[in-house]
Design an enzyme around this catalytic site. Structure first.
Site, mmCIF file in Angstrom:
data_model
loop_
_atom_site.group_PDB
_atom_site.id
_atom_site.type_symbol
_atom_site.label_atom_id
_atom_site.label_comp_id
_atom_site.label_asym_id
_atom_site.label_seq_id
_atom_site.Cartn_x
_atom_site.Cartn_y
_atom_site.Cartn_z
ATOM 1 N N GLU A 103 4.251 4.747 11.163
ATOM 2 C CA GLU A 103 4.538 3.809 12.264
ATOM 3 C C GLU A 103 4.890 4.585 13.535
ATOM 4 O O GLU A 103 4.595 4.136 14.640
ATOM 5 C CB GLU A 103 5.678 2.859 11.861
ATOM 6 C CG GLU A 103 5.178 1.794 10.889
ATOM 7 C CD GLU A 103 6.250 1.223 9.968
ATOM 8 O OE1 GLU A 103 7.451 1.455 10.203
ATOM 9 O OE2 GLU A 103 5.859 0.546 8.995
ATOM 10 N N GLY A 177 3.248 -1.986 3.701
ATOM 11 C CA GLY A 177 3.505 -3.380 4.076
ATOM 12 C C GLY A 177 2.366 -4.346 3.798
ATOM 13 O O GLY A 177 2.390 -5.475 4.273
HETATM 14 P P1 PGA Z 1 6.578 -0.742 2.395
HETATM 15 O O1 PGA Z 1 6.875 0.425 3.454
HETATM 16 O O2 PGA Z 1 7.304 -0.410 1.119
HETATM 17 O O3 PGA Z 1 7.095 -1.985 3.063
HETATM 18 O O4 PGA Z 1 5.102 -0.778 2.194
HETATM 19 C C1 PGA Z 1 6.984 1.760 3.054
HETATM 20 C C2 PGA Z 1 7.289 2.635 4.243
HETATM 21 O O5 PGA Z 1 6.855 2.318 5.362
HETATM 22 O O6 PGA Z 1 7.976 3.669 4.119
#
Ligand code: PGA
Length: 254
Positions: A103, A177
């Site tokens: 991100e 996600g």
């Molecule tokens: P998630 O995110 O478990 O919601 O897929 C993992 C992360 O971004 O570290």
């Protein structure tokens, strides 16, 4: 093969206010009660910056460790409005930091910036949770391993000999996600090849630590469990609820 301690790391991202500490309280109670397994794993929670100092103070007597979600690529103090240096985070008693999350890469963090951050974090004696991962297109073109190797080499250019303080978190971008996860075979191959590559490239005597992250929850954990190469998990969405987080640990050791 992972035969040491397993890591369950909760990445809260932009979530949490001071009263969210009750989530940690519940996780801590479970940990204390889990006498059968609790020597086999470590729990680390990465709350947002606003909660770091408070949580780290309150966790002194608990078994939960606290991690930062990021740090700035310049150290000490300086004219950098809105940022905090590894030195400053270290001074409030934090020993872990996540670096290179997809991100953050998506909002402009380059391999070079990541390299600077890792180098400063290691210099400040942090253990770095270094995130790498291919996107959907790279996977489709079967470039996954090349992408991962490049991210590792670029990120660790300045830290060739410091693997004791580095934990690699393999997080396929397409899985974060989304509820989509790699097949056990695909994940096992990638994990195996990555560990082999790192061990050879950095001339390590022991295997590096490797986590998996991306849609880890109480159901998907069952398919990750048999993969011996994994030393633990980086958990986003499911780490914001004590019940979901605890269920992951429960199902892993069932
Ligand atoms: P998630 O995110 O478990 O919601 O897929 C993992 C992360 O971004 O570290």
């Amino acid at each position: 093969m992972a035969n040491g301690i397993r890591y369950f790391i909760g990445n809260w991202k932009m979530f949490g206010i001071p009263s969210s500490f009750k989530i940690l309280d519940k996780i801590n109670s479970y940990f204390q009660k889990d006498k059968k397994n609790n020597k086999k794993y470590k729990i680390i929670i990465a709350p947002p910056l606003t909660l770091l100092q408070d949580f780290s103070r309150r966790c002194k007597k608990k078994k939960i460790l606290i991690s930062a979600q990021n740090c700035y690529e310049k150290d000490n103090f300086g004219a950098h409005t809105g940022f905090v240096s590894p030195f400053m985070i270290k001074k409030i008693g934090i020993n872990y930091v996540i670096i290179g999350h997809s991100e953050n890469r998506a909002s402009g963090e380059t391999d070079k910036i990541i390299m600077e951050k890792i180098s400063l974090a290691v210099k400040n004696n942090f253990t770095v949770i270094f995130c790498i991962g291919e996107n959907k297109e790279e996977r489709r073109k079967k470039k996954t391993l090349n992408v991962l190797k490049k991210q590792i080499l670029n990120g660790l250019k300045k830290n060739k000999h410091d693997f004791k303080k580095i934990i690699i978190a393999y997080e396929p971008v397409w899985s974060i996600g989304t509820g989509k996860i790699p097949s056990p075979q695909e994940l096992q191959n990638n994990a195996f090849n990555l560990k082999k590559f790192i061990k050879k490239k950095f001339k390590l005597k022991c295997n590096p630590k490797l986590l998996y992250g991306g849609s880890v929850d109480k159901n998907s954990i069952r398919s990750f469990k048999p993969i011996k190469e994994l030393d633990g998990f980086l958990i986003g969405g499911a780490s914001k609820s004590s019940k979901n987080f605890i269920d992951i640990i429960k199902n892993f050791y069932k």
